[in-house]
Write an enzyme that holds these catalytic residues in place. Structure first.
Site, mmCIF file in Angstrom:
data_model
loop_
_atom_site.group_PDB
_atom_site.id
_atom_site.type_symbol
_atom_site.label_atom_id
_atom_site.label_comp_id
_atom_site.label_asym_id
_atom_site.label_seq_id
_atom_site.Cartn_x
_atom_site.Cartn_y
_atom_site.Cartn_z
ATOM 1 N N SER A 1 22.820 -28.185 45.317
ATOM 2 C CA SER A 1 22.751 -27.752 43.922
ATOM 3 C C SER A 1 23.368 -26.355 43.761
ATOM 4 O O SER A 1 24.508 -26.131 44.134
ATOM 5 C CB SER A 1 21.287 -27.783 43.466
ATOM 6 O OG SER A 1 21.164 -27.558 42.078
ATOM 7 N N HIS B 1 25.831 -31.803 42.313
ATOM 8 C CA HIS B 1 25.439 -32.724 41.242
ATOM 9 C C HIS B 1 25.646 -32.054 39.887
ATOM 10 O O HIS B 1 25.902 -30.852 39.801
ATOM 11 C CB HIS B 1 23.980 -33.179 41.417
ATOM 12 C CG HIS B 1 22.962 -32.091 41.209
ATOM 13 N ND1 HIS B 1 21.637 -32.329 40.959
ATOM 14 C CD2 HIS B 1 23.088 -30.742 41.201
ATOM 15 C CE1 HIS B 1 20.980 -31.185 40.819
ATOM 16 N NE2 HIS B 1 21.842 -30.206 40.974
#
Length: 383
Positions: A101, A124
């Protein structure tokens, strides 16, 4: 006061004017606080301002190595750290265990990026947690923010990896995991170095252990199949579940502090505390205003003060209690009057009889007496 754990440490080497940062923890803008006690959470958090203040002291270092082991966290905090690291003279980023992330964005700040054969990198699309009621315009604004966030990370990944933006967008939208050589092949790192990174998931997949460091897995969206999952609790330990069911909350907190902390963190994430505090404040102000609108009609000012501050109640409850006290006072007054009357003996006094009518034969005598008085007045008054 709980003792803060240090999510990173900085080692200075004056021989070659370098520095090394071990960045282990969740990236946040502000350190979370306990929902009930308002004390700062002692978990491993890379707090934006604290971290940037420390980086200011490294501006004159010729080289800085940043070792990353982070599940990620808040994107804006990650972007700020990424930009500040790029301002340093020369930076090497190394994935000690996992860079997921927002941490995968920080990884890209290195002029040289390194991974171990088993290092994990995950990218993501941006996500946001919503709690409450929102109209279409508010939802549209949230969507615009998410689109802008995704474009920011796509631009960073595309620039550092050499991949075109269309492919990067697909990788971001699909939540892509890369390990070791795959990270280098996709352009998210420059080289694989010797060493080992151990990344496993808890049995319920709610927590990731990276080189033994526990991290809550809420930021990773979904876990890939290649990550090892710990075995379930052996059946022989089933009695422990029964013991927990019979324990008090304080006993559970003392014996299982990590689990309790995880539950409390999840609770904090699901509650908009600012909105709750604002709502509670407005409700309290409205309660006081309602009481003030009727307090002039209530003689018992001590009761009004108790209703406001000492034993909080709303205006309806206060009015009802005031009526009860007034009725009780009235009944007491009437009761005392009856007691006083009984004690005085007035109840035993009989009224005088009305005078009887005079007999008919006395009327003539009365007439004669009246004439005599008149004659006496006419003749000069009585002697």
């Amino acid at each position: 006061m709980k003792k803060k754990l240090t999510p990173y440490n900085i080692v200075l080497n004056d021989n070659d004017n370098s520095a090394e940062i071990n960045m282990y923890g969740e990236v946040v803008t502000n350190r979370p606080k306990d929902f009930w006690t308002d004390e700062e959470d002692e978990g491993l958090y890379i707090v934006l301002k604290e971290f940037l203040d420390d980086l200011d002291n490294l501006k004159n270092r010729d080289h800085v190595t940043v070792r990353i082991n982070s599940i990620g966290g808040e994107l804006y905090a990650g972007l700020a750290i990424y930009n500040r690291l790029k301002e340093l003279k020369d930076v090497t980023t190394i994935v000690d265990g996992i860079a997921a992330s927002a941490a995968s964005v920080i990884l890209q700040a290195g002029s040289t990026r390194k991974v171990y054969p088993s290092s994990q990198v995950m990218i993501h699309s941006a996500a946001v947690f919503l709690f409450g009621y929102y109209n279409k315009n508010a939802i549209d604004e949230v969507e615009k923010d998410l689109i802008a966030c995704n474009e920011s990370i796509v631009n960073i990944y595309a620039e550092k990896s050499g991949q075109n933006k269309t492919k990067i967008r697909h990788m971001v939208e699909d939540t892509s995991w890369m390990v070791g050589e795959d990270v280098v092949a996709e352009g998210f790192a420059d080289e694989v170095i010797e060493g080992e990174a151990k990344v496993v998931a808890s049995a319920d997949c709610r927590k990731i252990y990276s080189n033994g460091i526990p991290m809550i897995a809420r930021h990773v969206a979904k876990l890939p199949e290649h990550i090892e999952v710990m075995k379930q609790t052996p059946k022989g330990d089933a009695n422990k579940n029964k013991e927990v069911m019979n324990m008090t909350a304080e006993e559970i907190k003392a014996q299982y502090p990590d689990i309790v902390a995880e539950i409390e963190n999840a609770a904090r994430q699901s509650v908009d505390t600012a909105a709750a505090e604002q709502s509670a404040t407005e409700a309290e102000r409205a309660r006081i205003r309602e009481i003030e609108s009727i307090e002039a009609s209530i003689a018992d000012k001590e009761l009004v003060n108790r209703a406001k501050y000492e034993e909080p109640m709303d205006a309806k409850e206060l009015a009802f209690m005031a009526m009860q006290k007034q009725a009780a006072a009235g009944n007491l007054f009437l009761g005392n009057m009856k007691k006083d009357a009984k004690a005085s003996g007035t109840e035993d006094v009989e009224p005088e009889a009305a005078p009887e009518d005079k007999p008919e034969d006395n009327k003539e005598k009365d007439a004669e007496d009246i004439k005599a008085v008149i004659n006496a007045v006419q003749n000069g008054g009585a002697k």
